[in-house]
Each structure stands twice: as C-alpha cells, then as structure tokens.
Design a protein around this motif. Sequence first.
Motif, PDB file in Angstrom:
ATOM      1  N   ASP A  53      13.004   3.812   2.561  1.00 50.55           N
ATOM      2  CA  ASP A  53      12.548   4.528   3.746  1.00 50.55           C
ATOM      3  C   ASP A  53      13.399   5.799   3.845  1.00 50.55           C
ATOM      4  OD1 ASP A  53      14.970   3.567   4.577  1.00 50.55           O
ATOM      5  OD2 ASP A  53      14.191   2.343   6.215  1.00 50.55           O
ATOM      6  N   LEU A  82       6.020   1.748   2.451  1.00 52.66           N
ATOM      7  CA  LEU A  82       5.080   1.128   3.392  1.00 52.66           C
ATOM      8  C   LEU A  82       3.690   0.936   2.778  1.00 52.66           C
ATOM      9  CD1 LEU A  82       5.914   3.091   6.656  1.00 52.66           C
ATOM     10  CD2 LEU A  82       6.985   1.056   5.728  1.00 52.66           C
ATOM     11  N   ALA A  83       3.492   1.406   1.564  1.00 57.76           N
ATOM     12  CA  ALA A  83       2.172   1.287   0.939  1.00 57.76           C
ATOM     13  C   ALA A  83       1.884  -0.172   0.596  1.00 57.76           C
ATOM     14  CB  ALA A  83       2.124   2.133  -0.332  1.00 57.76           C
ATOM     15  N   PRO A  84       0.606  -0.538   0.563  1.00 59.36           N
ATOM     16  CA  PRO A  84       0.279  -1.915   0.163  1.00 59.36           C
ATOM     17  C   PRO A  84       0.761  -2.168  -1.273  1.00 59.36           C
ATOM     18  CG  PRO A  84      -1.680  -0.722   0.918  1.00 59.36           C
ATOM     19  CD  PRO A  84      -0.577   0.265   0.850  1.00 59.36           C
ATOM     20  N   LYS A 133      17.774  -3.070   2.119  1.00 62.95           N
ATOM     21  CA  LYS A 133      16.731  -3.314   3.109  1.00 62.95           C
ATOM     22  C   LYS A 133      15.384  -3.669   2.479  1.00 62.95           C
ATOM     23  CE  LYS A 133      15.307  -0.593   7.073  1.00 62.95           C
ATOM     24  NZ  LYS A 133      15.566   0.719   7.691  1.00 62.95           N
ATOM     25  N   LYS A 144      13.203  -7.885   0.059  1.00 56.77           N
ATOM     26  CA  LYS A 144      12.018  -8.765   0.049  1.00 56.77           C
ATOM     27  C   LYS A 144      10.832  -8.107  -0.659  1.00 56.77           C
ATOM     28  CE  LYS A 144      12.703 -11.390   4.276  1.00 56.77           C
ATOM     29  NZ  LYS A 144      12.250 -11.460   5.675  1.00 56.77           N
ATOM     30  N   ARG A 145      10.620  -6.839  -0.340  1.00 62.20           N
ATOM     31  CA  ARG A 145       9.487  -6.133  -0.950  1.00 62.20           C
ATOM     32  C   ARG A 145       9.672  -5.970  -2.444  1.00 62.20           C
ATOM     33  NH1 ARG A 145       7.264  -2.142   3.617  1.00 62.20           N
ATOM     34  NH2 ARG A 145       8.102  -3.363   5.308  1.00 62.20           N
ATOM     35  N   ASP A 152      13.400   6.641  10.092  1.00 56.83           N
ATOM     36  CA  ASP A 152      12.020   6.265  10.397  1.00 56.83           C
ATOM     37  C   ASP A 152      11.778   5.998  11.881  1.00 56.83           C
ATOM     38  OD1 ASP A 152      12.056   6.210   7.581  1.00 56.83           O
ATOM     39  OD2 ASP A 152      10.356   4.815   7.591  1.00 56.83           O
ATOM     40  N   ALA A 153      12.727   5.310  12.540  1.00 53.74           N
ATOM     41  CA  ALA A 153      12.526   4.922  13.944  1.00 53.74           C
ATOM     42  C   ALA A 153      12.236   6.141  14.816  1.00 53.74           C
ATOM     43  CB  ALA A 153      13.754   4.183  14.467  1.00 53.74           C
ATOM     44  N   TYR A 154      12.934   7.257  14.544  1.00 57.53           N
ATOM     45  CA  TYR A 154      12.761   8.461  15.369  1.00 57.53           C
ATOM     46  C   TYR A 154      11.384   9.099  15.177  1.00 57.53           C
ATOM     47  CZ  TYR A 154      17.710   8.387  16.510  1.00 57.53           C
ATOM     48  OH  TYR A 154      18.938   8.033  16.983  1.00 57.53           O
ATOM     49  N   THR A 155      10.799   8.914  13.992  1.00 64.30           N
ATOM     50  CA  THR A 155       9.500   9.544  13.743  1.00 64.30           C
ATOM     51  C   THR A 155       8.394   8.866  14.545  1.00 64.30           C
ATOM     52  OG1 THR A 155       8.949   8.126  11.863  1.00 64.30           O
ATOM     53  CG2 THR A 155      10.193  10.124  11.376  1.00 64.30           C
ATOM     54  N   LYS A 156       8.706   7.697  15.114  1.00 65.04           N
ATOM     55  CA  LYS A 156       7.680   6.961  15.853  1.00 65.04           C
ATOM     56  C   LYS A 156       7.812   7.129  17.357  1.00 65.04           C
ATOM     57  CE  LYS A 156       7.815   3.960  11.977  1.00 65.04           C
ATOM     58  NZ  LYS A 156       8.545   2.878  11.351  1.00 65.04           N
ATOM     59  N   GLN A 194       4.183  -6.066   4.482  1.00 65.81           N
ATOM     60  CA  GLN A 194       3.647  -6.393   3.163  1.00 65.81           C
ATOM     61  C   GLN A 194       3.869  -7.842   2.755  1.00 65.81           C
ATOM     62  OE1 GLN A 194       1.876  -4.518   0.759  1.00 65.81           O
ATOM     63  NE2 GLN A 194       1.482  -3.580   2.736  1.00 65.81           N
ATOM     64  N   THR A 195       4.896  -8.463   3.306  1.00 63.50           N
ATOM     65  CA  THR A 195       5.149  -9.850   2.954  1.00 63.50           C
ATOM     66  C   THR A 195       4.378 -10.722   3.944  1.00 63.50           C
ATOM     67  OG1 THR A 195       7.132  -9.743   4.293  1.00 63.50           O
ATOM     68  CG2 THR A 195       7.416  -9.445   1.946  1.00 63.50           C
ATOM     69  N   LEU A 206      10.819  -0.686  14.112  1.00 65.50           N
ATOM     70  CA  LEU A 206      10.685   0.738  13.847  1.00 65.50           C
ATOM     71  C   LEU A 206      11.213   1.143  12.477  1.00 65.50           C
ATOM     72  CD1 LEU A 206      11.959   1.800  17.347  1.00 65.50           C
ATOM     73  CD2 LEU A 206       9.600   1.885  16.561  1.00 65.50           C
ATOM     74  N   GLY A 207      12.322   0.550  12.069  1.00 66.44           N
ATOM     75  CA  GLY A 207      12.945   0.977  10.810  1.00 66.44           C
ATOM     76  C   GLY A 207      12.437   0.180   9.634  1.00 66.44           C
ATOM     77  N   GLY A 232       9.498  -0.646   8.716  1.00 62.47           N
ATOM     78  CA  GLY A 232       8.189  -0.377   8.152  1.00 62.47           C
ATOM     79  C   GLY A 232       7.109  -1.296   8.689  1.00 62.47           C
ATOM     80  N   ASP A 259       3.796   2.030  12.134  1.00 59.16           N
ATOM     81  CA  ASP A 259       3.864   3.483  11.944  1.00 59.16           C
ATOM     82  C   ASP A 259       3.673   4.140  13.311  1.00 59.16           C
ATOM     83  OD1 ASP A 259       1.159   3.338  12.465  1.00 59.16           O
ATOM     84  OD2 ASP A 259       0.540   3.745  10.416  1.00 59.16           O
ATOM     85  N   SER A 260       3.635   5.479  13.345  1.00 60.49           N
ATOM     86  CA  SER A 260       3.653   6.131  14.657  1.00 60.49           C
ATOM     87  C   SER A 260       2.382   5.836  15.454  1.00 60.49           C
ATOM     88  CB  SER A 260       3.888   7.636  14.531  1.00 60.49           C
ATOM     89  OG  SER A 260       2.777   8.261  13.934  1.00 60.49           O
ATOM     90  N   MET A 287       2.650   2.328  16.873  1.00 66.47           N
ATOM     91  CA  MET A 287       3.508   2.344  18.057  1.00 66.47           C
ATOM     92  C   MET A 287       2.699   2.730  19.295  1.00 66.47           C
ATOM     93  SD  MET A 287       6.608   1.677  18.452  1.00 66.47           S
ATOM     94  CE  MET A 287       6.930   1.190  20.105  1.00 66.47           C
ATOM     95  N   ILE A 307      13.862   4.590  21.340  1.00 67.25           N
ATOM     96  CA  ILE A 307      14.274   3.568  20.387  1.00 67.25           C
ATOM     97  C   ILE A 307      14.937   2.402  21.119  1.00 67.25           C
ATOM     98  CG2 ILE A 307      15.808   3.108  18.428  1.00 67.25           C
ATOM     99  CD1 ILE A 307      15.313   6.009  17.545  1.00 67.25           C
TER     100      ILE A 307
END
Lengths: 517, 77
Positions: A61, A86-88, A109, A112-113, A234-238, B17-18, B29-30, B32, B35-36, B39, B61
């Motif tokens: 991220d 974040l893509a499938p 982080k 898992k993915r 990322d959190a701030y972009t939302k 994804q899982t 938020l962090g 994934g 997305d915006s 939210m 946040i």
Amino acid sequence: MISTLPHIVENAASMFPEREAFRCGKASISFTELDVKTNQLSAYLRKKGLKKGDRVGIYMDRCLETTLAVYGIMKAGGVYVPLDSLAPHPRTLFLLEDCGIEFLVTTPKQFKRVSALLAANKTLANIVGISKEIGVDAIGWEAISEISLESYSPVEILETDLAYIMYTSGSTGAPKGIMHTHLSGLTYAKSAAEVYEVTKEDRIAGHAPLHFDISTFNYFTSPLVGAANVIIPDAYTKLPASLSTLIEQEKISIWYSVPLALVQLLTQGVLEKRDLSCLRWVLFGGENFAPKYLRELMNEWPQATFCNVYGPAEINQCTYYHVPSLPENDMQIPLGKIWKSAIHKILDEQDLEVPKGEAGELVVATPTMMQGYWNNAALTMKSIFIAKNAKEIDQKYYRTGDIVRENENGELIFLGRNDRQVKLRGYRVELDEIEAVLTRHEGVEEAAAVINKVDENTTGIYVAVILHANQVFESDDLIAFCKSHLPSYAVPHQIEIRSNFPRTSSGKIKRSAITTI
Amino acid sequence: MEEKIVAFVNDQISSNQTDEKIEAQDDLLGGGILDSLGMMRLISFIETEFGIKVPPEDMTIENFINIETITGYISSK
C-alpha cells in the motif's frame, strides 16, 4: 550527469545528503539513507540472482518502503512492476505470470495476501519484506538494512534499458503492460521539474498509488530536485477531513491527483478550518475536472496555480494548461499546449493531418514515450503512427486514441475517444474488457457495457447481459464475479439481465440504445 | 449495532481478498478493506440505519479507523 533514474538518488545523496527525501506518517528518510538502503536492496537482489531486465513486483500500500523498492530494483538493473495490493487475486496472478515475476518486494502487512498469491502461482521464488516463513526464499526489511556494502559495485545501466512496467486496462479482457525506459521516465521527470519550477524547498504530496502513472512525479521529479515527498497513507485518502489536516501539518506546496480527490477535499475536507496557504501548485489529471468544482476550489486557494495535466500513461505527459483565471462558464477546461518535450499532429481517419481547428486523433512524438506494450508486439505496432520528418527519417508517434481539436490559442480541447475507453475516478477502463470478463462467466451469453450516471456527480458502468438458455443467475452473482476479476473502480454499478438487446439491422448490439429501453 | 455494521461491511462493501471476515478491531482504512467510495457508502449506511447525521468534520481517521471506534462515535451522537 543524470542519465538514468538511479542517478537521481545518487545525485541527491551527494547534493542534499541530510535533507528529507520521503516521508510517510512518522517515518522519514534522508537522501543519504535512501541511497544506502536502495544499494542494500540492490545488493541482495543481485546476490539472489536477479539479472538485468528481470521484472520485480512491488506489492504494497502507500508506505515508505515503496521508494526503497522502486530505486533498489532499478539499481539492481531490474524493472519494477507496481501491483495494486487491492486488486483481485486473479488479476494480480495474471500480472505475475505475464511478466514472469520471480521477485516480489512487499511489507509484513501483506503477509496473508502474499501467502494466498504464492499458493496459486508458480513463478514467485523470492519475497523481500517478509521475515516470517512463507514457503519460498524470504527476507525482512530489518535484515536488508544490515547488508554490508563493502564489496558493492553498482550495475551499469543504459538509458535505453527498461525501468518499469505499468499495467492498464486492455480491451481484450487482459491488462496490458506499458514499458518505460530510464530515458522516458527521466525525460518526463526533468520536463515536469522545469514546467512547475520545482525546487528543493518544495513539499510534494504523494497521493497517487504506485501503480498509477501520476506517481512518477512523486518518485522521480521530487528527488530529482531534492524536494521532500510526503507519501499519503491509504487511510487519509479515504477521509478528506483528515487529509486536509495532513496537508496543513506537512505544509504541502505541490499537490497532484485525479480531480475526484480534489472534489472530495472541497466537499468534505472542512477547508474553511484549515490553513493550506503553503499550496502553490495544484495539478490535476486523468480526467476532466468539472468547472463548477474547480471554480470553488480556486476561490478557496487563491494563492495557488491550478494546472490541467494531460498525457496517456504511454507517453507520461504531453500538454499542460495553467488555468489563467476562474472558469466563467461550464465549458470544459482545455488540455493545453503541447509541451516542449513533444511534437504532435492531429490526424483524420485516413491518417492525414486535419486543417487547423478541426477534430482528429492526437498523435504525439516524444522521448517520454514508452518502448511498447510488454509481450505484445502487435498491439505496440497498432499504437504507433510513423511519419517522415524533415530529414526523411522515420518519426514514431504514439496514437493517443483521443479526439481533440486545436483552438485559436493553439490549445488542445478534448472531444472524446475513437474507441470504447472511458475514465472512472481517473483510471482508464476499456468497456470491451468489462464485456470480455463477463462473457467468461459460465452463465453469460452476451454482455453490453456502457457508462451512465450513478448520480449527479458520478458516472459508473452499466451492463446489460443475456444469459445462456436455462441458466439461472442473479445480477448480484455477476457483480460478485466482476469484483473477483476487475479492480474496484471497473466493477459495474449495475448489471441488468435481459432477454434481448436493441440491435442494428446487421445484428450488432446497438450500445447507444442499451440504457434507454 | 456492531453486528449490523460488521455485516454491512462484509456483505456489501469489503474488497477483502482473503475469505476471512473482518472483525470489530480490524483496520478498515489502511488494510485495503474499504476504498474511498466504500467509505462514503458506509457513512450513508450509518446515517440511514442509526438516524444520525455525520458532518464532514467528524469523518476522520480517529472516528472511522475500525468498527469499534465507529460504534463509539455513533453512541456519542
């Protein structure tokens, strides 16, 4: 002389050793540290057998390690391939295989993915950024930072070597990889630094994710001039209200994003309570910025110059338009004039230049142009127009697919596309790709995708679908299928199951009428 | 309240994804998960479902990092 992208960091480390290069949250790194840490990653990748030209995935991220990955990989002679975390998974697995990626650089982080990807992929053999047991060769960031550089020697890189591959929507249903060289990336970085007179005093906001081409401004132009790049977590972009606080606290002087992020800042960013007077440039690109919002934002930040940036990812950038004054009406903002790193022509359907002022396809010749599409010589050929220049030498132009016309000031105005590519949240989406993906579903006979309005301010993808006889699927099943095969911005907001489509007399789907019956 | 939000996130907007379902303390938020636009959908769900108005200055946040902080925020309204 700076002639490759890694030279940017080496140069900055000698000119501005202690200055802040990148910041993300509380973590920060100086140019010297950036140079050393990327040498360490490069040394590790070489030791593990990375060869020049090998593709290396970056799966993260928005975080500080992105910058270590970008330059560490390129210093080792590798080609970085940003993967949207974040893509499938099916999409990521396709990219890994398409590029033959053995090395993946990531962060704990993503454990898992990455484990899930490893379970379904055969090419990955080396993971950087995870210290836990994961089934293949792996090393944590801590261990990378302890690597000795005593016997380290840099890899020789030519400006014509590949530097990075960015994937975008492909009309056949498979994403296509845009290959950039050190020359194309660096020429863009230098041209942008010049146009926006970026200096080491600037603090640049890194809003775009690494897989979006806007990010090259943050990762290349910013360190080129010794500026500080603030990667926005990322959190701030939302959450725009938190984002505007961050812009204030970090004293951001240059902002560059898609219009959507700016509209969200305007409508939900509580701007009246923030002091954002440090902003001197607001760059936007990727799609049209609705003049009514632009006008409000320009009123909000009168000290800043607003600039419409244009250029498909294949050529980085080729025009700019500094918005001279508040837009008086709702006429679309021009793409602007071709910048000095490029030349252009506007062609009709027979590839002949149109008379001045008339509409045609924009083709551009520039050193910022890609080398081609990865593993797809046929598509590369199709994307190129060749004309003889004054010295009778072949000059390659990139066919943008964008229909434009030149106004009386010599500025280009965007009129539309000559194909079925659309922009959603600044991302390119091929409607043909959506249809191709849906027809891979076992129940689907035919699909027709168009864009329509979700609400006043949002456009989305609407798809009409005909099922095979005797198949019972709900719209939700098909949406779920799209979610597992397409990035979130490309997932249709509505799929309607129909028994027939409006058709032309020859039987082709009449897409223009699809939403109206 | 918590269950309703967990269910909405898992069923409607998660891009996880899982196969694992998200829990009240998971970083929305962090990580994934949202997305915006996800939210924004979550916020309008909360407004309709719990009959409150979430003004822009509260969309931070601190209030929306996970489902636990969201329920705390709703209760404070």
